[in-house]
Design a protein around this motif. Structure first.
Motif, short mmCIF file in Angstrom:
data_model
loop_
_atom_site.label_atom_id
_atom_site.label_comp_id
_atom_site.label_asym_id
_atom_site.label_seq_id
_atom_site.Cartn_x
_atom_site.Cartn_y
_atom_site.Cartn_z
N MET A 1 14.14 3.47 3.69
CA MET A 1 14.39 2.12 4.25
C MET A 1 13.07 1.43 4.55
SD MET A 1 17.47 2.90 6.87
CE MET A 1 18.61 1.57 7.01
N TYR A 2 12.13 2.20 5.07
CA TYR A 2 10.82 1.65 5.38
C TYR A 2 10.16 1.09 4.11
CZ TYR A 2 6.30 1.24 7.70
OH TYR A 2 5.14 0.75 8.23
N GLN A 3 10.28 1.88 3.06
CA GLN A 3 9.72 1.51 1.78
C GLN A 3 10.35 0.20 1.26
OE1 GLN A 3 7.39 3.41 1.21
NE2 GLN A 3 6.87 3.40 -0.96
N THR B 1 0.84 -1.20 0.00
CA THR B 1 0.00 0.00 0.00
C THR B 1 0.87 1.25 0.00
OG1 THR B 1 -0.05 0.30 2.38
CG2 THR B 1 -1.67 -1.21 1.45
N GLN B 2 0.20 2.37 -0.21
CA GLN B 2 0.89 3.65 -0.18
C GLN B 2 1.13 4.08 1.27
OE1 GLN B 2 -1.43 6.12 -2.84
NE2 GLN B 2 0.23 7.58 -3.00
N HIS B 3 0.48 3.38 2.20
CA HIS B 3 0.58 3.78 3.60
C HIS B 3 1.38 2.78 4.40
CE1 HIS B 3 -2.23 6.87 2.62
NE2 HIS B 3 -2.99 5.95 2.03
N GLU C 1 2.97 3.02 -5.62
CA GLU C 1 4.09 3.96 -5.47
C GLU C 1 5.23 3.37 -4.64
OE1 GLU C 1 3.46 7.95 -5.66
OE2 GLU C 1 1.46 7.81 -6.51
N PRO C 2 5.78 2.25 -5.09
CA PRO C 2 6.78 1.55 -4.27
C PRO C 2 8.13 2.26 -4.18
CG PRO C 2 6.62 0.51 -6.42
CD PRO C 2 5.53 1.54 -6.35
#
Ligand code: ADP
Ligand code: MG
Length: 300
Positions: free
Chosen positions: A141-143, A84-86, A162-163
């Motif tokens: 990094m989270y992404q 997800t985007q979130h 939106e990776p």
């Protein structure tokens, strides 16, 4: 791989109150490709992805996911990876623990789990950070961890919203190489982005605008649809004279600041042009997708 579409949508509609977000949308995503869904903010990309996994219900139209009606998509969740985007990770678990959690959720066997986690953490360049808390990671990094978690169960269909936001260009390239590899193995990778350069890397691109598809096809097809052609720029000793000569041969010519520009129907014509004139210097400008979409959205 097969010829079956991974996702097909026909006349899909969705409104939130009076706001129509998906407007009679038709969209086909063949299996085994990287597909980029592009579109300005608010055009309905996330809504469409959420409809694929049935996090929201469509008002009308038909949608099939991996050959199944979307109403049955919950039965094939194990074949789908959705990023997800979130933020969807556990902030107070470490990188490693988040991966373990997702691996456990999908029932990966112990040995497989160890291998997969190692492979994916290497791909996203987080091996050295496996002990860090997810909540303490930087945006990029989270992404990267989100992507690794999404891939843990080797899904057939990847939905990535939106990776690459916040991911540096070098690692972005690694992601893209990996996506290409997955598509090569017959998996389908749907990516939303607003970064045009990334769209150029996909096998297929769809441009969404106000809940409809303004254009879809391979990047080359989209350039053609927008009427964009490569331009050969020629620096000539006698630009006016040579321009007249090329015009007489039927070429589409502009002169910009003394530089003769020829719009090419095909690259093969370069040889013929060079047989007719002898430039001091020359440059070939390939059309960009960005310009194509600008044109297509103005025309829509
Ligand atoms: N649950 C919702 N309730 C009301 N409006 C929504 C909801 N989800 C999305 N929207 C609206 O729908 C439009 C499309 O949103 P979205 O699909 O997120 O677009 P994109 O991902 O292309 O930026 C936006 O105007 C957004 O505000
Ligand atoms: Mg979105």
């Amino acid at each position: 791989m097969g010829t079956q579409a991974a996702i097909s949508a026909r006349g899909v509609t969705k409104s939130f109150g009076r706001l129509q977000v998906l407007d009679n949308l038709d969209l086909d995503i063949p299996s085994g490709v990287t597909y980029c869904l592009l579109g300005p903010n608010g055009s309905g990309k996330t809504t469409f992805i959420r409809a694929i996994v049935r996090l929201l219900r469509l008002d009308g139209g038909e949608m099939k996911v991996l050959g199944r009606p979307v109403s049955e998509v919950n039965e094939i969740y194990s074949q789908i990876g959705y990023m997800t985007q979130h933020k969807a990770l556990y902030p107070d678990l470490t990188v490693q623990e988040n991966m373990e959690f997702y691996a456990g959720l999908y029932g990966l066997a112990k040995q497989k789990r160890v291998e997969r986690i190692e492979e994916l953490l290497r791909m996203v360049d987080l091996l050295e950070h496996r002990g860090r808390l997810a909540g303490a990671l930087s945006g990029g990094m989270y992404q990267r961890l989100s992507l690794a978690c999404t891939l843990i169960h080797e899904p057939e269909l990847l939905l990535l919203d939106e990776p690459t936001v916040g991911v540096d260009p070098r690692l972005r390239q690694t992601f893209w190489d990996y996506f290409d590899r997955l598509a090569g193995e017959g998996k389908t990778v749907l990516i939303t982005t607003h970064i045009m350069d990334e769209a150029e890397k996909c096998q297929r691109v769809g441009y969404m605008r106000a809940g409809r598809m303004a254009a879809q096809g391979s990047p080359e097809e989209i350039l053609r649809l927008a009427g964009l052609k490569p331009v050969l720029r020629l620096w000539l000793a006698e630009p006016e004279k040579d321009a007249a000569l090329l015009r007489a041969e039927g070429y589409e010519i502009d002169i910009d600041d003394g530089v003769v520009q020829v719009r090419l129907e095909s690259h093969a014509l370069i040889k013929e042009i060079l047989a007719a004139v002898s430039p001091l210097d020359m440059r070939l400008a390939e059309p960009r997708l960005e310009e194509a979409f600008l044109r297509l959205s103005e025309a829509a």
